[in-house]
Design a protein around this motif. Structure first.
Motif, PDB file in Angstrom:
ATOM      1  N   GLY A 193       0.771  -1.233   0.000  1.00  0.00           N
ATOM      2  CA  GLY A 193       0.000   0.000   0.000  1.00  0.00           C
ATOM      3  C   GLY A 193       0.801   1.282   0.000  1.00  0.00           C
ATOM      4  O   GLY A 193       0.242   2.346  -0.179  1.00  0.00           O
ATOM      5  N   ASP A 194       2.143   1.230   0.222  1.00  0.00           N
ATOM      6  CA  ASP A 194       2.948   2.446   0.249  1.00  0.00           C
ATOM      7  C   ASP A 194       3.344   2.923  -1.144  1.00  0.00           C
ATOM      8  O   ASP A 194       3.650   4.088  -1.338  1.00  0.00           O
ATOM      9  CB  ASP A 194       4.232   2.230   1.064  1.00  0.00           C
ATOM     10  CG  ASP A 194       3.977   2.201   2.555  1.00  0.00           C
ATOM     11  OD1 ASP A 194       3.081   2.921   3.009  1.00  0.00           O
ATOM     12  OD2 ASP A 194       4.684   1.449   3.248  1.00  0.00           O
ATOM     13  N   VAL A 195       3.385   1.996  -2.110  1.00  0.00           N
ATOM     14  CA  VAL A 195       3.819   2.305  -3.468  1.00  0.00           C
ATOM     15  C   VAL A 195       2.710   1.914  -4.441  1.00  0.00           C
ATOM     16  O   VAL A 195       2.115   0.851  -4.313  1.00  0.00           O
ATOM     17  CB  VAL A 195       5.116   1.551  -3.834  1.00  0.00           C
ATOM     18  CG1 VAL A 195       5.520   1.825  -5.273  1.00  0.00           C
ATOM     19  CG2 VAL A 195       6.243   1.919  -2.884  1.00  0.00           C
ATOM     20  N   VAL A 196       2.471   2.789  -5.418  1.00  0.00           N
ATOM     21  CA  VAL A 196       1.507   2.507  -6.481  1.00  0.00           C
ATOM     22  C   VAL A 196       2.245   2.603  -7.808  1.00  0.00           C
ATOM     23  O   VAL A 196       2.951   3.581  -8.053  1.00  0.00           O
ATOM     24  CB  VAL A 196       0.335   3.514  -6.458  1.00  0.00           C
ATOM     25  CG1 VAL A 196      -0.596   3.285  -7.630  1.00  0.00           C
ATOM     26  CG2 VAL A 196      -0.414   3.432  -5.143  1.00  0.00           C
ATOM     27  N   VAL A 197       2.088   1.588  -8.637  1.00  0.00           N
ATOM     28  CA  VAL A 197       2.683   1.573  -9.970  1.00  0.00           C
ATOM     29  C   VAL A 197       1.583   1.882 -10.977  1.00  0.00           C
ATOM     30  O   VAL A 197       0.521   1.256 -10.948  1.00  0.00           O
ATOM     31  CB  VAL A 197       3.322   0.207 -10.288  1.00  0.00           C
ATOM     32  CG1 VAL A 197       3.893   0.195 -11.703  1.00  0.00           C
ATOM     33  CG2 VAL A 197       4.397  -0.134  -9.259  1.00  0.00           C
ATOM     34  N   ILE A 198       1.851   2.856 -11.839  1.00  0.00           N
ATOM     35  CA  ILE A 198       0.904   3.241 -12.883  1.00  0.00           C
ATOM     36  C   ILE A 198       1.625   3.201 -14.219  1.00  0.00           C
ATOM     37  O   ILE A 198       2.734   3.725 -14.343  1.00  0.00           O
ATOM     38  CB  ILE A 198       0.360   4.669 -12.653  1.00  0.00           C
ATOM     39  CG1 ILE A 198      -0.374   4.771 -11.327  1.00  0.00           C
ATOM     40  CG2 ILE A 198      -0.549   5.087 -13.809  1.00  0.00           C
ATOM     41  CD1 ILE A 198      -0.793   6.193 -10.994  1.00  0.00           C
ATOM     42  N   GLY A 199       0.992   2.611 -15.197  1.00  0.00           N
ATOM     43  CA  GLY A 199       1.508   2.646 -16.554  1.00  0.00           C
ATOM     44  C   GLY A 199       0.858   3.788 -17.316  1.00  0.00           C
ATOM     45  O   GLY A 199      -0.291   4.149 -17.055  1.00  0.00           O
ATOM     46  N   LEU A 200       1.606   4.354 -18.242  1.00  0.00           N
ATOM     47  CA  LEU A 200       1.076   5.404 -19.116  1.00  0.00           C
ATOM     48  C   LEU A 200       1.472   5.040 -20.540  1.00  0.00           C
ATOM     49  O   LEU A 200       2.655   5.104 -20.883  1.00  0.00           O
ATOM     50  CB  LEU A 200       1.638   6.773 -18.731  1.00  0.00           C
ATOM     51  CG  LEU A 200       1.129   7.938 -19.576  1.00  0.00           C
ATOM     52  CD1 LEU A 200      -0.347   8.220 -19.278  1.00  0.00           C
ATOM     53  CD2 LEU A 200       1.973   9.181 -19.335  1.00  0.00           C
ATOM     54  N   HIS A 201       0.495   4.610 -21.325  1.00  0.00           N
ATOM     55  CA  HIS A 201       0.765   4.303 -22.731  1.00  0.00           C
ATOM     56  C   HIS A 201       0.747   5.626 -23.474  1.00  0.00           C
ATOM     57  O   HIS A 201      -0.308   6.228 -23.666  1.00  0.00           O
ATOM     58  CB  HIS A 201      -0.269   3.324 -23.280  1.00  0.00           C
ATOM     59  CG  HIS A 201       0.089   2.812 -24.625  1.00  0.00           C
ATOM     60  ND1 HIS A 201      -0.649   3.097 -25.738  1.00  0.00           N
ATOM     61  CD2 HIS A 201       1.135   2.046 -25.040  1.00  0.00           C
ATOM     62  CE1 HIS A 201      -0.094   2.511 -26.781  1.00  0.00           C
ATOM     63  NE2 HIS A 201       0.997   1.868 -26.382  1.00  0.00           N
ATOM     64  N   THR A 202       1.923   6.098 -23.853  1.00  0.00           N
ATOM     65  CA  THR A 202       2.073   7.422 -24.434  1.00  0.00           C
ATOM     66  C   THR A 202       2.619   7.296 -25.851  1.00  0.00           C
ATOM     67  O   THR A 202       3.788   7.021 -26.057  1.00  0.00           O
ATOM     68  CB  THR A 202       2.928   8.332 -23.523  1.00  0.00           C
ATOM     69  OG1 THR A 202       2.949   9.641 -24.039  1.00  0.00           O
ATOM     70  CG2 THR A 202       4.309   7.795 -23.268  1.00  0.00           C
ATOM     71  N   VAL A 203       1.738   7.434 -26.818  1.00  0.00           N
ATOM     72  CA  VAL A 203       2.061   7.172 -28.221  1.00  0.00           C
ATOM     73  C   VAL A 203       2.480   8.458 -28.918  1.00  0.00           C
ATOM     74  O   VAL A 203       1.682   9.384 -29.049  1.00  0.00           O
ATOM     75  CB  VAL A 203       0.853   6.550 -28.945  1.00  0.00           C
ATOM     76  CG1 VAL A 203       1.167   6.318 -30.418  1.00  0.00           C
ATOM     77  CG2 VAL A 203       0.440   5.252 -28.268  1.00  0.00           C
ATOM     78  N   PHE A 204       3.739   8.497 -29.344  1.00  0.00           N
ATOM     79  CA  PHE A 204       4.233   9.667 -30.082  1.00  0.00           C
ATOM     80  C   PHE A 204       4.688   9.301 -31.493  1.00  0.00           C
ATOM     81  O   PHE A 204       5.162  10.143 -32.239  1.00  0.00           O
ATOM     82  CB  PHE A 204       5.354  10.381 -29.314  1.00  0.00           C
ATOM     83  CG  PHE A 204       6.552   9.534 -29.019  1.00  0.00           C
ATOM     84  CD1 PHE A 204       7.618   9.481 -29.905  1.00  0.00           C
ATOM     85  CD2 PHE A 204       6.620   8.799 -27.846  1.00  0.00           C
ATOM     86  CE1 PHE A 204       8.732   8.694 -29.628  1.00  0.00           C
ATOM     87  CE2 PHE A 204       7.735   8.020 -27.564  1.00  0.00           C
ATOM     88  CZ  PHE A 204       8.795   7.965 -28.458  1.00  0.00           C
ATOM     89  N   GLU A 205       4.536   8.036 -31.868  1.00  0.00           N
ATOM     90  CA  GLU A 205       4.855   7.574 -33.224  1.00  0.00           C
ATOM     91  C   GLU A 205       4.007   6.339 -33.517  1.00  0.00           C
ATOM     92  O   GLU A 205       3.474   5.721 -32.604  1.00  0.00           O
ATOM     93  CB  GLU A 205       6.341   7.245 -33.355  1.00  0.00           C
ATOM     94  CG  GLU A 205       6.810   6.192 -32.369  1.00  0.00           C
ATOM     95  CD  GLU A 205       8.310   5.991 -32.359  1.00  0.00           C
ATOM     96  OE1 GLU A 205       9.017   6.631 -33.153  1.00  0.00           O
ATOM     97  OE2 GLU A 205       8.782   5.187 -31.539  1.00  0.00           O
ATOM     98  N   HIS A 206       3.862   5.995 -34.779  1.00  0.00           N
ATOM     99  CA  HIS A 206       3.073   4.822 -35.195  1.00  0.00           C
ATOM    100  C   HIS A 206       1.658   4.862 -34.614  1.00  0.00           C
ATOM    101  O   HIS A 206       1.128   3.851 -34.155  1.00  0.00           O
ATOM    102  CB  HIS A 206       3.768   3.515 -34.806  1.00  0.00           C
ATOM    103  CG  HIS A 206       5.191   3.434 -35.226  1.00  0.00           C
ATOM    104  ND1 HIS A 206       5.584   3.478 -36.550  1.00  0.00           N
ATOM    105  CD2 HIS A 206       6.340   3.346 -34.499  1.00  0.00           C
ATOM    106  CE1 HIS A 206       6.904   3.387 -36.617  1.00  0.00           C
ATOM    107  NE2 HIS A 206       7.392   3.324 -35.396  1.00  0.00           N
ATOM    108  N   HIS A 207       1.043   6.035 -34.637  1.00  0.00           N
ATOM    109  CA  HIS A 207      -0.274   6.228 -34.036  1.00  0.00           C
ATOM    110  C   HIS A 207      -1.320   5.238 -34.554  1.00  0.00           C
ATOM    111  O   HIS A 207      -2.115   4.713 -33.773  1.00  0.00           O
ATOM    112  CB  HIS A 207      -0.757   7.665 -34.261  1.00  0.00           C
ATOM    113  CG  HIS A 207       0.022   8.664 -33.485  1.00  0.00           C
ATOM    114  ND1 HIS A 207       1.219   9.183 -33.943  1.00  0.00           N
ATOM    115  CD2 HIS A 207      -0.201   9.239 -32.277  1.00  0.00           C
ATOM    116  CE1 HIS A 207       1.696  10.034 -33.052  1.00  0.00           C
ATOM    117  NE2 HIS A 207       0.848  10.092 -32.033  1.00  0.00           N
TER     118      HIS A 207
END
Length: 182
Positions: free
Chosen positions: A61-75
């Motif tokens: 509960g002290d750490v939260v992992v979040i992914g961010l799919h951030t598309v800047f090419e091959h949209h």
């Protein structure tokens, strides 16, 4: 007091029952893993590291992992349908947001706000909402673990005022202490 990390601009969430905000996660250490599913470094290291970390800390509960799919090419190739299949194939269980595209810029909004240089990027945000690490490329597991351990051990108040200055931390982050060679 240092500036707070910019809020995420996400168009859709995967593996999250409700949308996440950094404001709601204040009091926890947040590891933001920015990736693209067609990025070799993301697939070979970054996304696997984020999943492993998520599974290790999910119960604490002290750490939260979040992914961010951030598309800047091959949209055109990196659609939400393709991302859903990618998440399933790689058995990713951490929450993943889709970075909101910019209307007239190939760089998505959150990526632009954070000044990311590409993917993979790892951003560590302390309990007070301040960015303590902003790394581009592969981050060593042990280095990340030491940073997270120090942030977990520190109380929120230790990161403000004179304690921050005394610790050697600033807006750029908290450097590891120099190790004397023997």
């Amino acid at each position: 007091m240092p500036a707070l990390a910019p809020e995420l601009e996400v168009s859709r969430w995967f593996n999250a029952p409700t949308p996440l905000t950094l404001a709601d996660l204040r009091g926890k250490v947040v590891v933001l893993h920015a990736f693209q599913m067609l990025c070799p470094g993301c697939v070979a290291h970054g996304t696997l590291q984020a999943e492993k970390l998520h599974r290790l800390v999910a119960r604490g509960g002290d750490v939260v992992v979040i992914g961010l799919h951030t598309v800047f090419e091959h949209h055109a190739a990196m659609t939400e349908v393709a991302l859903d299949a990618f998440i399933h194939e790689y058995q990713l269980t951490f929450p993943i947001g889709v970075d909101r595209p910019s209307e007239d810029d190939p760089i998505p909004r959150t990526m632009r706000r954070y000044g990311m240089r590409g993917t993979p990027s790892t951003i560590v945000i302390d309990r007070d909402g301040v960015v303590r690490e902003h790394a581009f490329g592969q981050v060593d597991d042990l280095t990340l673990g030491v940073l997270l351990g120090s942030l977990i051990a520190a109380s929120s108040s230790a990161w403000t005022g004179q304690a921050e200055a005394a610790s050697g931390c600033d807006n750029a982050g908290c450097p590891l202490p120099a190790v004397a060679s023997t």
